[in-house]
Design a protein around this motif. Structure first.
Motif, PDB file in Angstrom:
ATOM      1  N   SER A 151      39.224  31.442  24.788  1.00  9.78           N
ATOM      2  CA  SER A 151      38.757  32.564  25.589  1.00  9.78           C
ATOM      3  C   SER A 151      39.349  33.833  25.000  1.00  9.78           C
ATOM      4  CB  SER A 151      39.174  32.411  27.054  1.00  9.78           C
ATOM      5  OG  SER A 151      38.675  33.479  27.829  1.00  9.78           O
ATOM      6  N   GLY A 152      38.519  34.644  24.375  1.00  8.13           N
ATOM      7  CA  GLY A 152      39.028  35.804  23.661  1.00  8.13           C
ATOM      8  C   GLY A 152      39.994  35.351  22.581  1.00  8.13           C
ATOM      9  N   PRO A 153      41.183  35.970  22.489  1.00  9.40           N
ATOM     10  CA  PRO A 153      42.150  35.533  21.480  1.00  9.40           C
ATOM     11  C   PRO A 153      42.989  34.341  21.924  1.00  9.40           C
ATOM     12  CG  PRO A 153      43.024  37.402  22.653  1.00  9.40           C
ATOM     13  CD  PRO A 153      41.626  37.190  23.201  1.00  9.40           C
ATOM     14  N   TRP A 154      42.846  33.942  23.181  1.00 10.52           N
ATOM     15  CA  TRP A 154      43.687  32.863  23.721  1.00 10.52           C
ATOM     16  C   TRP A 154      43.030  31.502  23.544  1.00 10.52           C
ATOM     17  CZ3 TRP A 154      48.587  33.692  25.248  1.00 10.52           C
ATOM     18  CH2 TRP A 154      48.964  35.007  25.533  1.00 10.52           C
ATOM     19  N   LEU A 155      43.875  30.504  23.309  1.00  8.87           N
ATOM     20  CA  LEU A 155      43.388  29.136  23.189  1.00  8.87           C
ATOM     21  C   LEU A 155      44.336  28.191  23.907  1.00  8.87           C
ATOM     22  CD1 LEU A 155      41.625  27.291  20.435  1.00  8.87           C
ATOM     23  CD2 LEU A 155      43.739  26.266  21.280  1.00  8.87           C
ATOM     24  N   LEU A 156      43.766  27.402  24.805  1.00  7.83           N
ATOM     25  CA  LEU A 156      44.531  26.400  25.541  1.00  7.83           C
ATOM     26  C   LEU A 156      44.171  25.013  25.041  1.00  7.83           C
ATOM     27  CD1 LEU A 156      46.377  25.555  28.001  1.00  7.83           C
ATOM     28  CD2 LEU A 156      44.221  25.318  29.284  1.00  7.83           C
ATOM     29  N   VAL A 157      45.162  24.275  24.585  1.00  4.79           N
ATOM     30  CA  VAL A 157      44.997  22.851  24.303  1.00  4.79           C
ATOM     31  C   VAL A 157      45.399  22.126  25.582  1.00  4.79           C
ATOM     32  CG1 VAL A 157      45.739  20.884  22.907  1.00  4.79           C
ATOM     33  CG2 VAL A 157      45.478  23.148  21.849  1.00  4.79           C
ATOM     34  N   ASP A 158      44.427  21.625  26.314  1.00  2.52           N
ATOM     35  CA  ASP A 158      44.699  21.010  27.607  1.00  2.52           C
ATOM     36  C   ASP A 158      45.086  19.543  27.411  1.00  2.52           C
ATOM     37  OD1 ASP A 158      44.992  20.872  30.329  1.00  2.52           O
ATOM     38  OD2 ASP A 158      42.870  20.497  30.726  1.00  2.52           O
ATOM     39  N   ALA A 159      46.170  19.349  26.676  1.00  4.99           N
ATOM     40  CA  ALA A 159      46.682  18.019  26.364  1.00  4.99           C
ATOM     41  C   ALA A 159      48.104  18.189  25.835  1.00  4.99           C
ATOM     42  CB  ALA A 159      45.809  17.329  25.321  1.00  4.99           C
ATOM     43  N   LYS A 160      48.786  17.090  25.654  1.00  5.48           N
ATOM     44  CA  LYS A 160      50.163  17.133  25.155  1.00  5.48           C
ATOM     45  C   LYS A 160      50.244  17.848  23.818  1.00  5.48           C
ATOM     46  CE  LYS A 160      54.566  15.918  25.010  1.00  5.48           C
ATOM     47  NZ  LYS A 160      55.558  16.549  25.901  1.00  5.48           N
ATOM     48  N   ASN A 161      49.276  17.584  22.950  1.00  7.16           N
ATOM     49  CA  ASN A 161      49.143  18.315  21.690  1.00  7.16           C
ATOM     50  C   ASN A 161      47.709  18.160  21.205  1.00  7.16           C
ATOM     51  OD1 ASN A 161      48.943  15.960  19.818  1.00  7.16           O
ATOM     52  ND2 ASN A 161      51.065  15.615  20.435  1.00  7.16           N
ATOM     53  N   GLY A 162      47.405  18.792  20.100  1.00  6.45           N
ATOM     54  CA  GLY A 162      46.033  18.787  19.603  1.00  6.45           C
ATOM     55  C   GLY A 162      45.748  17.790  18.508  1.00  6.45           C
ATOM     56  N   TYR A 163      46.687  16.896  18.215  1.00  6.69           N
ATOM     57  CA  TYR A 163      46.475  15.911  17.151  1.00  6.69           C
ATOM     58  C   TYR A 163      45.655  14.722  17.636  1.00  6.69           C
ATOM     59  CZ  TYR A 163      50.021  18.235  14.260  1.00  6.69           C
ATOM     60  OH  TYR A 163      50.723  19.137  13.507  1.00  6.69           O
ATOM     61  N   ARG A 164      44.899  14.153  16.729  1.00  5.67           N
ATOM     62  CA  ARG A 164      44.226  12.897  16.978  1.00  5.67           C
ATOM     63  C   ARG A 164      44.142  12.078  15.694  1.00  5.67           C
ATOM     64  NH1 ARG A 164      41.575  10.749  21.580  1.00  5.67           N
ATOM     65  NH2 ARG A 164      40.915   8.652  20.971  1.00  5.67           N
ATOM     66  N   SER A 165      43.917  12.746  14.587  1.00  6.12           N
ATOM     67  CA  SER A 165      43.753  12.052  13.315  1.00  6.12           C
ATOM     68  C   SER A 165      45.073  11.464  12.819  1.00  6.12           C
ATOM     69  CB  SER A 165      43.199  13.010  12.262  1.00  6.12           C
ATOM     70  OG  SER A 165      42.971  12.350  11.051  1.00  6.12           O
ATOM     71  N   GLN A 166      46.050  12.307  12.665  1.00  2.00           N
ATOM     72  CA  GLN A 166      47.349  11.883  12.136  1.00  2.00           C
ATOM     73  C   GLN A 166      48.315  13.049  12.283  1.00  2.00           C
ATOM     74  OE1 GLN A 166      47.264  10.071   8.186  1.00  2.00           O
ATOM     75  NE2 GLN A 166      49.246  10.955   7.705  1.00  2.00           N
ATOM     76  N   ARG A 167      49.566  12.754  12.478  1.00  2.00           N
ATOM     77  CA  ARG A 167      50.582  13.801  12.514  1.00  2.00           C
ATOM     78  C   ARG A 167      51.544  13.572  11.361  1.00  2.00           C
ATOM     79  NH1 ARG A 167      53.794  16.028  17.819  1.00  2.00           N
ATOM     80  NH2 ARG A 167      54.657  17.896  16.820  1.00  2.00           N
ATOM     81  N   ASP A 168      51.796  14.600  10.595  1.00  2.00           N
ATOM     82  CA  ASP A 168      52.638  14.490   9.412  1.00  2.00           C
ATOM     83  C   ASP A 168      53.842  15.414   9.575  1.00  2.00           C
ATOM     84  OD1 ASP A 168      53.618  15.151   6.634  1.00  2.00           O
ATOM     85  OD2 ASP A 168      52.072  13.680   6.120  1.00  2.00           O
ATOM     86  N   GLN A 169      55.002  14.814   9.869  1.00  2.00           N
ATOM     87  CA  GLN A 169      56.212  15.598  10.121  1.00  2.00           C
ATOM     88  C   GLN A 169      56.652  16.377   8.883  1.00  2.00           C
ATOM     89  OE1 GLN A 169      57.559  16.016  12.992  1.00  2.00           O
ATOM     90  NE2 GLN A 169      56.873  14.326  14.278  1.00  2.00           N
ATOM     91  N   ALA A 170      56.463  15.784   7.705  1.00  2.00           N
ATOM     92  CA  ALA A 170      56.850  16.473   6.479  1.00  2.00           C
ATOM     93  C   ALA A 170      56.012  17.732   6.289  1.00  2.00           C
ATOM     94  CB  ALA A 170      56.697  15.542   5.278  1.00  2.00           C
ATOM     95  N   TRP A 171      54.723  17.649   6.606  1.00  2.00           N
ATOM     96  CA  TRP A 171      53.855  18.823   6.495  1.00  2.00           C
ATOM     97  C   TRP A 171      54.307  19.897   7.485  1.00  2.00           C
ATOM     98  CZ3 TRP A 171      50.894  21.616   9.829  1.00  2.00           C
ATOM     99  CH2 TRP A 171      50.052  22.578   9.273  1.00  2.00           C
ATOM    100  N   GLU A 172      54.619  19.491   8.714  1.00  2.00           N
ATOM    101  CA  GLU A 172      55.055  20.455   9.719  1.00  2.00           C
ATOM    102  C   GLU A 172      56.334  21.166   9.290  1.00  2.00           C
ATOM    103  OE1 GLU A 172      55.056  19.155  13.743  1.00  2.00           O
ATOM    104  OE2 GLU A 172      53.407  18.238  13.707  1.00  2.00           O
ATOM    105  N   THR A 173      57.259  20.413   8.732  1.00  2.00           N
ATOM    106  CA  THR A 173      58.510  21.019   8.268  1.00  2.00           C
ATOM    107  C   THR A 173      58.249  22.003   7.141  1.00  2.00           C
ATOM    108  OG1 THR A 173      59.777  19.053   8.896  1.00  2.00           O
ATOM    109  CG2 THR A 173      60.777  20.544   7.281  1.00  2.00           C
ATOM    110  N   LYS A 174      57.421  21.610   6.200  1.00  2.00           N
ATOM    111  CA  LYS A 174      57.109  22.469   5.064  1.00  2.00           C
ATOM    112  C   LYS A 174      56.482  23.787   5.506  1.00  2.00           C
ATOM    113  CE  LYS A 174      54.085  22.749   0.983  1.00  2.00           C
ATOM    114  NZ  LYS A 174      53.118  22.028   0.115  1.00  2.00           N
ATOM    115  N   HIS A 175      55.656  23.728   6.551  1.00  2.00           N
ATOM    116  CA  HIS A 175      54.911  24.911   6.974  1.00  2.00           C
ATOM    117  C   HIS A 175      55.526  25.606   8.187  1.00  2.00           C
ATOM    118  CE1 HIS A 175      51.531  24.476   4.156  1.00  2.00           C
ATOM    119  NE2 HIS A 175      51.761  23.167   4.266  1.00  2.00           N
ATOM    120  N   GLY A 176      56.755  25.254   8.517  1.00  2.00           N
ATOM    121  CA  GLY A 176      57.501  26.006   9.509  1.00  2.00           C
ATOM    122  C   GLY A 176      57.156  25.746  10.958  1.00  2.00           C
ATOM    123  N   TYR A 177      56.805  24.505  11.286  1.00  2.00           N
ATOM    124  CA  TYR A 177      56.510  24.153  12.666  1.00  2.00           C
ATOM    125  C   TYR A 177      57.746  23.578  13.341  1.00  2.00           C
ATOM    126  CZ  TYR A 177      51.595  25.048  11.898  1.00  2.00           C
ATOM    127  OH  TYR A 177      50.401  25.674  11.623  1.00  2.00           O
TER     128      TYR A 177
END
Length: 500
Positions: free
Chosen positions: A421-447
């Motif tokens: 909605s406009g610039p706002w986005l709500l993920v109405d769930a615990k998180n937005g992943y479904r395919s796969q979560r890669d912790q190494a990628w998250e660390t590399k990209h500052g999550y």
């Protein structure tokens, strides 16, 4: 629902012959794979870059889903897939189209267009109509499949592309699903006579074959799918040059979806491995199709639309680690995810006499909006039960408005939604992943690590990469967006067609 200036536009361009429409639809292509959109891309895309420089490029374009069948359905009906179904059509699956629902190609037929689909279909057929009585699958689970003798290949296959608005079809339906062979209109070109066997093919170049078992034509070569349909597309375009009838061509690429199989002449064209090379081959196909428009003298009377069904497959994580190329850049998420990378896709529109070369538009738009846009251009009065979620983009294309939609619902699987909605986005769930979560990628990209919130809220104007969850800071915004999401979902099957 004609938008402002549509009648004048059609009259000025020659009302007796509206513009042709060429829709180029890639499969599993990331927003950051195009070099014009990603300064750090390791993949040269001169064909798409050239198209973008001659067109309006949208930076905030979306598919309806993070997987292919639903996105295709939504684009071709102007209706969110989740109002009717989730998930893909599996091997030998039924059509997803209600026979009473108006589709985009049916609308174009009614407006006097010759309509054609070339390439991937993945929207189902009535395979039971050609299945022999008593035929039973072999194997179990994902390895279950029918043999070639299970079908009467001399029969027409109902409820495919030609049953839903296309005058003609040529393709292999789905490159990694049976039957492995060419289908023209509603019949196989050659009857499959053996079971698919990947050992008979040239080796895969990256990832896995991802091929479901089933009937195959002897000598079938998946490496020839993209070159063959590209040539068919070129031939179709040239065949229309002297026609008084405008054409609508839906050209659906099988690439760069797995199997990742760039032909040898494209090996090493990118610095992102075989996937990058496959994107290069896809880009080359785009360039050849656009060249056919030029060579046949039809470039100036053809609307060209390019997009993709969803974001890149999970192999993108390894690609980023090995080649430092993030296919979804600057976004988080991949195919299947409700994070932006799952559905925030390339979207380019070149409309002669309307768009100006090199325009970049940051407005929120959707592939669902294409049907109302074309209906407005053609002065088609859409019925109330057609293209319910579609908005006319013409005010954006002509520069008469800065936006035509404020909301968009993102979804791939039932039970996991996000709302913009406009610039706002709500993920109405615990998180937005479904395919796969890669912790190494998250660390590399500052999550940062999870903050244990029941939902995620982002301001995309400040945080396009979805790094900072603001749900705890703005509980009132979370509540309002949840209410808006429920309101849109409750509209359901009886939802009236949206107005701009």
């Amino acid at each position: 629902m004609a938008g402002p200036g549509h009648s004048d536009l059609l009259a000025a361009q020659d009302a007796s012959r509206p513009l042709n429409v060429l829709v180029l639809y890639a499969d599993d292509l990331g927003f950051g794979d195009l070099s014009i959109q990603n300064p750090k891309s390791k993949i040269p895309t001169p064909g798409l870059d050239s198209l973008a420089r001659s067109a309006m490029r949208f930076t905030d374009g979306h598919s309806s889903s993070g997987i292919c069948t639903p996105s295709r359905y939504a684009m071709l009906t102007g209706r969110h897939h989740w109002r009717d179904f989730h998930g893909i059509v599996n091997a030998f699956g039924k059509s997803v189209f209600d026979p009473d629902r108006l589709t985009m190609p049916e609308m174009m037929q009614q407006a006097g267009y010759r309509t054609a689909a070339i390439g991937k279909w993945h929207l189902g057929w009535d395979w039971d109509a050609v299945k022999r009585p008593g035929a039973k699958p072999m194997g179990k689970g994902r390895k279950a499949g029918f043999g070639p003798d299970a079908f009467d290949w001399d029969k027409a296959i109902p409820d495919g592309p030609t049953a839903h608005g296309f005058d003609s079809y040529f393709g292999d339906s789905v490159i990694n699903f049976p039957p492995y062979g060419w289908i023209e209109n509603d019949r196989v070109v050659t009857a499959p006579d053996q079971i698919m066997d990947t050992s008979k093919w040239k080796p895969i170049k990256e990832g896995n074959w991802e091929c479901r078992p089933g009937p195959m034509v002897a000598g079938w070569d998946p490496y020839q799918v993209l070159p063959t349909i590209t040539q068919r597309g070129i031939d179709f375009i040239h065949q229309q040059k002297d026609s008084d009838q405008p054409f609508f061509l839906y050209f659906a690429f099988p690439s760069p979806h797995a199997p990742i199989i760039p032909n040898d002449s494209f090996d090493g064209k990118s610095q992102a491995g075989p996937y990058g090379d496959f994107v290069c081959e896809t880009d080359d196909s785009v360039g050849r199709l656009l060249a056919a428009l030029e060579q046949s003298g039809q470039s100036q009377n053809t609307i060209v639309i390019f997009s993709a069904d969803n974001g890149p497959e999970k192999y993108a994580y390894a690609r980023d680690q090995k080649f430092d190329h993030w296919s979804s850049a600057p976004l988080r998420g991949l195919k299947r995810d409700v994070y932006e990378g799952g559905h925030h896709v390339p979207m380019i529109i070149r409309w002669p006499g309307v768009t100006q070369a090199g325009q970049v538009n940051d407005a929120l738009v959707s592939q669902i909006d294409l049907m109302a846009t074309l209906a407005g251009y053609l002065n088609v009065d859409l019925p109330a039960d057609a293209a319910e979620d579609s908005h006319d983009l013409m005010p954006l294309l002509t520069g008469q408005a800065e936006s035509v939609r404020q909301e968009h619902v993102h979804n791939t699987f039932d039970g996991q939604y996000a709302i913009r909605s406009g610039p706002w986005l709500l993920v109405d769930a615990k998180n937005g992943y479904r395919s796969q979560r890669d912790q190494a990628w998250e660390t590399k990209h500052g999550y940062a690590a999870d903050d244990d919130q029941p939902a995620e809220l982002y301001h995309l104007g400040n945080d396009i990469g979805q790094r900072h969850n603001l749900a705890a800071d703005h509980p009132e915004k979370v509540s309002r967006l949840r209410a808006k999401l429920q309101q849109i979902r409750d509209a359901g099957k009886s939802a009236p067609r949206l107005a701009n």
